[in-house]
Design a protein around this motif. Structure first.
Motif, PDB file in Angstrom:
ATOM      1  N   GLU A   1      39.045  42.423  30.297  1.00 32.44           N
ATOM      2  CA  GLU A   1      38.875  43.773  29.765  1.00 32.44           C
ATOM      3  C   GLU A   1      37.412  44.183  29.691  1.00 32.44           C
ATOM      4  N   ASN A   2      36.477  43.236  29.801  1.00 35.61           N
ATOM      5  CA  ASN A   2      35.065  43.599  29.918  1.00 35.61           C
ATOM      6  C   ASN A   2      34.779  44.226  31.272  1.00 35.61           C
ATOM      7  N   ILE A   3      35.626  43.930  32.256  1.00 33.49           N
ATOM      8  CA  ILE A   3      35.432  44.461  33.603  1.00 33.49           C
ATOM      9  C   ILE A   3      36.322  45.673  33.842  1.00 33.49           C
ATOM     10  N   VAL A   4      37.618  45.504  33.621  1.00 32.77           N
ATOM     11  CA  VAL A   4      38.592  46.571  33.851  1.00 32.77           C
ATOM     12  C   VAL A   4      39.491  46.679  32.636  1.00 32.77           C
ATOM     13  N   PRO A   5      39.496  47.796  31.943  1.00 35.86           N
ATOM     14  CA  PRO A   5      40.383  47.927  30.788  1.00 35.86           C
ATOM     15  C   PRO A   5      41.810  48.210  31.230  1.00 35.86           C
ATOM     16  N   GLY A   6      42.677  47.981  30.316  1.00 39.29           N
ATOM     17  CA  GLY A   6      44.022  48.443  30.579  1.00 39.29           C
ATOM     18  C   GLY A   6      45.067  47.354  30.565  1.00 39.29           C
ATOM     19  N   PRO A   7      46.274  47.775  30.410  1.00 39.52           N
ATOM     20  CA  PRO A   7      47.372  46.825  30.481  1.00 39.52           C
ATOM     21  C   PRO A   7      47.657  46.482  31.939  1.00 39.52           C
ATOM     22  N   PHE A   8      48.138  45.279  32.159  1.00 40.89           N
ATOM     23  CA  PHE A   8      48.477  44.803  33.491  1.00 40.89           C
ATOM     24  C   PHE A   8      49.966  44.510  33.511  1.00 40.89           C
ATOM     25  N   VAL A   9      50.666  45.122  34.438  1.00 39.58           N
ATOM     26  CA  VAL A   9      52.125  44.990  34.494  1.00 39.58           C
ATOM     27  C   VAL A   9      52.517  43.775  35.323  1.00 39.58           C
ATOM     28  N   ALA A  10      53.723  43.272  35.065  1.00 49.11           N
ATOM     29  CA  ALA A  10      54.221  42.088  35.757  1.00 49.11           C
ATOM     30  C   ALA A  10      54.291  42.342  37.257  1.00 49.11           C
ATOM     31  N   GLY A  11      53.835  41.364  38.023  1.00 47.07           N
ATOM     32  CA  GLY A  11      53.840  41.468  39.469  1.00 47.07           C
ATOM     33  C   GLY A  11      52.578  42.070  40.041  1.00 47.07           C
ATOM     34  N   GLY A  12      51.739  42.612  39.189  1.00 51.78           N
ATOM     35  CA  GLY A  12      50.504  43.234  39.647  1.00 51.78           C
ATOM     36  C   GLY A  12      49.311  42.322  39.411  1.00 51.78           C
ATOM     37  N   PRO A  13      48.149  42.706  39.956  1.00 53.67           N
ATOM     38  CA  PRO A  13      46.955  41.894  39.730  1.00 53.67           C
ATOM     39  C   PRO A  13      46.542  41.929  38.266  1.00 53.67           C
ATOM     40  N   GLY A  14      46.136  40.797  37.756  1.00 51.30           N
ATOM     41  CA  GLY A  14      45.688  40.694  36.373  1.00 51.30           C
ATOM     42  C   GLY A  14      46.770  40.289  35.404  1.00 51.30           C
ATOM     43  N   TYR A  15      48.024  40.272  35.845  1.00 51.95           N
ATOM     44  CA  TYR A  15      49.106  39.892  34.941  1.00 51.95           C
ATOM     45  C   TYR A  15      49.330  38.393  35.016  1.00 51.95           C
ATOM     46  N   HIS A  16      49.293  37.757  33.852  1.00 53.39           N
ATOM     47  CA  HIS A  16      49.660  36.353  33.706  1.00 53.39           C
ATOM     48  C   HIS A  16      50.567  36.266  32.490  1.00 53.39           C
TER      49      HIS A  16
END
Length: 114
Positions: free
Chosen positions: A55-70
């Motif tokens: 979140e220091n780089i890109v804010p926001g929620p990350f949805v399942a199946g997308g980049p950033g989601y774990h």
């Protein structure tokens, strides 16, 4: 020439740079073989460190199946990781007081056969 090649300082620098080289190779291979674009794949790797790091780089929620989601960054299991809304936990029942476990003794381990 040989004396310079085998100097202790040069050998020490090579040994200290080995982890950096290994990490660089691993990240390069991941970026080339990932299903995401290069910038999204890098975001996905950074998200492994946790929500605060990404979140220091890109804010926001990350949805399942997308980049950033774990899955480990999704504590409530709704398919959205690193969501900024606060989650309020309401206890369903008051905590029960349990008795302290019996003192441990030698020979009571489950994996030891009598």
């Amino acid at each position: 020439m040989r004396k310079r090649a085998l100097s202790p300082i040069r050998i020490m620098l090579m040994v200290l740079m080995l982890p950096v080289t290994t990490i660089g190779i691993a990240v390069g291979v991941y970026l080339r073989t990932s299903e995401f674009e290069h910038d999204e794949a890098l975001l996905h790797l950074i998200a492994l460190a946790g929500c605060n790091a990404v979140e220091n780089i890109v804010p926001g929620p990350f949805v399942a199946g997308g980049p950033g989601y774990h899955k480990r960054n999704d504590p409530d299991g709704d398919g959205v990781a690193c969501d900024t809304r606060s989650v309020v936990f309401e206890p369903s029942a008051p905590p029960q007081h349990t008795e302290a476990p019996a003192a441990r003794r030698v020979g009571t381990a489950k994996f030891v056969r009598p």
